[in-house]
Design an enzyme around this catalytic site. Structure first.
Site, mmCIF file in Angstrom:
data_model
loop_
_atom_site.group_PDB
_atom_site.id
_atom_site.type_symbol
_atom_site.label_atom_id
_atom_site.label_comp_id
_atom_site.label_asym_id
_atom_site.label_seq_id
_atom_site.Cartn_x
_atom_site.Cartn_y
_atom_site.Cartn_z
ATOM 1 N N HIS A 157 0.826 -1.209 0.000
ATOM 2 C CA HIS A 157 0.000 0.000 0.000
ATOM 3 C C HIS A 157 0.862 1.262 0.000
ATOM 4 C CE1 HIS A 157 -1.977 -3.326 2.226
ATOM 5 N NE2 HIS A 157 -2.945 -3.065 1.377
HETATM 6 FE FE1 FES Z 1 0.185 -1.928 3.701
HETATM 7 FE FE2 FES Z 1 2.832 -2.340 3.938
HETATM 8 S S1 FES Z 1 1.805 -0.592 3.208
HETATM 9 S S2 FES Z 1 1.206 -3.716 4.385
#
Ligand code: FES
Length: 192
Positions: A157
Site C-alpha cells: 500500500h
Molecule cells: Fe500496507 Fe505495507 S503498506 S502492508
C-alpha cells in the site's frame, strides 16, 4: 542402498550452519534482501529450527551496503550493514519530521526517541541495523534499498521507510520493529 546413494542423501540435507552460510552467500550475491527472502522461504529449515527462541547469525561477509534476511520465530529479520552515507542521511532527519518518533527498539527504553543511534546496534556499531521485516501497516515484507527515502519500501500500500527503518510516508503507523539482539562477538549477532 548403495554407498553413492547414501552420500547423495547426506549432501542434500544441509545442517543449520550450512543453511545460514548459504543464505549469507545469496544475499551477498544479489545485495537485496527482498530478492533473498523467497529463496530463504523455499529453503526453510525444519520445524525445530524455526521454533528456536534465539538464533546466531555470522555477518562477517556483509560489507557496507549489503543486507541479509534471516528467519526468526517464523518472521523475516533484516540485517543491514549500512553505508556511512545511509547513516548520515538518517542522522540528518529532525525528530519533528518523523511520523513515529519512538525508537521501537526492544534493546533500549520503550520511550526512547527514534534517533538513528537508538535505531541502530548502538555506539560503535551504528552501521548495523536489525529489524523485523514486517510492514507495520498490514504485515507485508518491505523491499530493501527502495522507496523515496532510500531505506525500505512496502509495495502493498505504499509505505516508505528511511535508512533507519523509520516510517516516513504512507499508511504504516510505526517504525519497523527492532527485536532483542546483540553482538556476541565481532561478527556474530544473536537475535532473541
Ligand atoms: Fe500496507 Fe505495507 S503498506 S502492508
Amino acid at each position: 542402498m548403495s554407498e553413492h546413494e547414501t552420500n547423495a542423501q547426506h549432501a542434500a540435507e544441509p545442517t543449520r550452519r550450512d543453511f545460514l552460510y548459504m543464505v549469507t552467500g545469496m544475499a551477498g550475491a544479489v545485495g537485496a534482501a527482498a530478492v533473498a527472502w523467497p529463496f530463504i522461504d523455499q529453503m526453510r529449515p525444519d520445524a525445530s529450527t524455526l521454533a528456536l527462541a534465539s538464533i546466531e547469525v555470522d555477518v562477517a561477509a556483509l560489507e557496507p551496503g549489503m543486507s541479509l534476511t534471516v528467519k526468526w520465530r517464523g518472521k523475516p529479520v533484516f540485517i543491514r550493514n549500512r553505508t556511512a552515507k545511509e547513516v548520515e542521511e538518517a542522522n540528518q532527519v529532525a525528530l519533528a519530521d518523523l511520523k513515529d518518533p519512538v525508537a521501537r527498539n526492544a534493546n533500549v527504553d520503550a520511550a526512547a526517541d527514534a534517533t538513528d543511534l537508538a535505531r541502530s546496534a548502538g555506539e560503535g556499531k551504528e552501521n548495523w541495523i536489525v529489524m523485523i521485516g514486517s510492514c507495520t501497516h498490514l504485515g507485508c515484507v518491505p523491499l530493501g534499498q527502495a522507496g523515496d527515502f532510500g531505506g525500505w519500501f512496502c509495495p502493498c500500500h505504499g509505505s516508505h521507510y528511511d535508512t533507519a527503518g523509520r516510517i516516513r510516508k504512507g499508511p504504516a503507523p510505526m517504525n519497523l520493529a527492532i527485536p532483542t539482539f546483540g553482538f556476541v562477538s565481532d561478527s556474530v549477532i544473536k537475535i532473541g
